[in-house]
Motif scaffolding. Structure first.
Motif, short mmCIF file in Angstrom:
data_model
loop_
_atom_site.label_atom_id
_atom_site.label_comp_id
_atom_site.label_asym_id
_atom_site.label_seq_id
_atom_site.Cartn_x
_atom_site.Cartn_y
_atom_site.Cartn_z
N THR A 1 -14.56 18.41 27.46
CA THR A 1 -14.74 18.35 28.92
C THR A 1 -13.42 18.58 29.64
N SER A 2 -12.36 18.00 29.12
CA SER A 2 -11.04 18.15 29.75
C SER A 2 -10.58 19.60 29.76
N GLY A 3 -10.96 20.36 28.73
CA GLY A 3 -10.60 21.78 28.70
C GLY A 3 -11.20 22.54 29.86
N GLY A 4 -12.47 22.27 30.18
CA GLY A 4 -13.10 22.92 31.32
C GLY A 4 -12.45 22.53 32.64
N VAL A 5 -12.12 21.25 32.77
CA VAL A 5 -11.45 20.79 33.99
C VAL A 5 -10.08 21.45 34.12
N TYR A 6 -9.38 21.59 33.00
CA TYR A 6 -8.05 22.23 33.01
C TYR A 6 -8.13 23.66 33.52
N VAL A 7 -9.08 24.43 33.01
CA VAL A 7 -9.20 25.83 33.43
C VAL A 7 -9.53 25.93 34.91
N CYS A 8 -10.49 25.12 35.37
CA CYS A 8 -10.87 25.18 36.78
C CYS A 8 -9.74 24.70 37.69
N THR A 9 -8.97 23.72 37.23
CA THR A 9 -7.85 23.22 38.04
C THR A 9 -6.74 24.25 38.16
N THR A 10 -6.35 24.85 37.04
CA THR A 10 -5.30 25.88 37.09
C THR A 10 -5.76 27.10 37.90
N ALA A 11 -7.07 27.38 37.85
CA ALA A 11 -7.60 28.52 38.62
C ALA A 11 -7.41 28.31 40.12
N CYS A 12 -7.44 27.07 40.56
CA CYS A 12 -7.23 26.78 41.98
C CYS A 12 -5.87 27.28 42.47
N PHE A 13 -4.88 27.31 41.58
CA PHE A 13 -3.52 27.63 41.97
C PHE A 13 -3.10 29.07 41.64
N VAL A 14 -3.72 29.67 40.63
CA VAL A 14 -3.23 30.98 40.19
C VAL A 14 -4.17 32.14 40.50
N MET A 15 -5.46 31.88 40.68
CA MET A 15 -6.40 32.98 40.83
C MET A 15 -6.23 33.73 42.15
N GLY A 16 -5.61 33.09 43.12
CA GLY A 16 -5.37 33.77 44.38
C GLY A 16 -4.12 34.63 44.37
N LEU A 17 -3.34 34.58 43.30
CA LEU A 17 -2.12 35.36 43.18
C LEU A 17 -2.42 36.78 42.72
N SER A 18 -1.44 37.65 42.85
CA SER A 18 -1.57 39.00 42.30
C SER A 18 -1.63 38.90 40.77
N ASN A 19 -2.60 39.60 40.17
CA ASN A 19 -2.85 39.49 38.72
C ASN A 19 -3.12 38.06 38.30
N GLY A 20 -3.80 37.33 39.18
CA GLY A 20 -4.08 35.92 38.91
C GLY A 20 -4.91 35.71 37.67
N TRP A 21 -5.88 36.59 37.42
CA TRP A 21 -6.74 36.41 36.24
C TRP A 21 -5.95 36.59 34.95
N ARG A 22 -4.92 37.43 34.97
CA ARG A 22 -4.09 37.61 33.78
C ARG A 22 -3.25 36.34 33.51
N ILE A 23 -2.75 35.75 34.58
CA ILE A 23 -2.01 34.50 34.44
C ILE A 23 -2.93 33.40 33.92
N GLN A 24 -4.17 33.40 34.39
CA GLN A 24 -5.14 32.40 33.95
C GLN A 24 -5.43 32.53 32.46
#
Length: 351
Positions: free
Chosen positions: A145-168
């Motif tokens: 469960t924590s793994g899913g929360v981790y991905v969604c939490t980091t997505a809040c900060f990086v997915m809006g960046l340029s090439n955000g999905w690659r950083i994710q």
């Protein structure tokens, strides 16, 4: 029992917990990046659906093949090889410049992730007494469960960046790197070594474990109650036929619901099913005629990922109080009831 209750057991559980964390992160990754990939590469609905599908297909293949190889070559070497290949394939997918290359990388990632998860359960179970296995699985589910929360939490900060999905994608590899570091302090399963008639090596591992735990090395001859590795076909022969069929049906249905609903959530938000847009004030950024997520969607996904946690606690508690069979029955009926409510909600939205 000595192994499971002392420092070695804690290390095994922590290592397998990180593995479970990484497994969940890979599963949830498709949910948080899929719309960005659709926009960047102008994917059709079928191509978009193939991104998570290819991961799950090779996840199943990897579990079966890796499990068989682990019975021949050992749990630990396969865990190491899978982890290294997983890191390489994940990093390659982060650098992908085309859809089909990305798909190939995700296939390899799915293969290795499926293999690691199955091996992790076997590896931890062989260090744990039967009386602790239910809680052991429950603790691994907490990490999942924590793994899913981790991905969604980091997505809040990086997915809006340029090439955000690659950083994710790169951030999702970090748990596997941590797992590799821990693995260098672990040993092969003594049970596997005993089955393969490598009892000297098995005794050396047990001696090392006892010294680390501060207990005396048990005296006597080392043996396993069943000193052989089974075959897949034995699962479908008497007296295991009925149990194997029932467990297979139950497992397929549960995984279909678990991962199906997880992957359905993005489309539910996109098309406004169950009035999610009004409930959570969900809005979409539509810059070039293409829909992508904002931070609100990722926060909602994070909440959905965290909701799995009470269910894991509840399941572990029930399995120790009313037994595994009745836990299956109760959880199946509860799941079916709320899934029907979800379908009614979706149907009302469509009509």
């Amino acid at each position: 029992a000595v192994v499971s209750t002392q420092s070695t057991g804690v290390r095994v559980l922590l290592l397998m917990g990180i593995m479970s964390f990484a497994d969940s992160a890979e599963i949830w990754l498709a949910t948080v990046i899929i719309y960005n990939l659709k926009c960047e590469w102008s994917l059709s609905s079928f191509e978009k659906a193939m991104i998570p599908a290819v991961v799950f297909i090779f996840y199943a293949i990897g579990s079966a093949i890796t499990g068989k190889l682990a019975d021949k070559f050992g749990r630990f070497p396969l865990l190491l090889i899978n982890s290294y290949v997983l890191i390489i394939s994940a990093l390659c997918s982060a650098c992908a410049i085309s859809y089909y290359f990305f798909l190939c990388c995700r296939a390899v990632t799915g293969f290795c992730t499926g293999g690691n998860y199955g091996l992790g359960l076997i590896y931890s179970a062989e260090f744990m007494p039967i009386s602790m296995r239910a809680w052991n699985i429950g603790i691994l589910d907490i990490f999942w469960t924590s793994g899913g929360v981790y991905v969604c939490t980091t997505a809040c900060f990086v997915m809006g960046l340029s090439n955000g999905w690659r950083i994710q994608v790169v951030l999702t590899v970090i748990p596997v790197l941590i797992m590799l570091i821990f693995m260098h302090f672990m040993d092969e399963s003594p049970r596997f070594l005993t089955i393969k008639d490598k009892k000297d090596k098995a005794m050396a591992v047990i001696t090392k474990i006892c010294k680390a735990n501060g207990v005396e090395v048990p005296q006597g001859q080392l043996f396993c109650s069943d000193e052989r590795s089974g075959e897949y076909r034995e699962m479908w022969t008497a007296p295991y036929t009925k149990g194997s069929i029932m467990l297979a049906i139950h497992f397929v249905c549960n995984m279909f619901l678990l991962f199906g609903i997880t992957l359905l959530i993005p489309d539910m938000m996109s098309y406004g099913y169950c009035n999610l847009n009004s409930w959570f004030d969900i809005t979409f950024v539509d810059s070039t005629g293409c829909t992508v997520y904002t931070k609100s969607e990722y926060i909602f996904l994070m909440v959905v990922a965290a909701i799995f946690l009470p269910g894991f606690f509840f399941g572990s508690f029930l399995s120790e109080t009313i037994g595994r069979k009745w836990t299956f029955i109760v959880s199946t009926y509860v799941t079916a009831f709320f899934t029907i409510l979800l379908l009614i909600c979706i149907n009302d939205t469509l009509t």
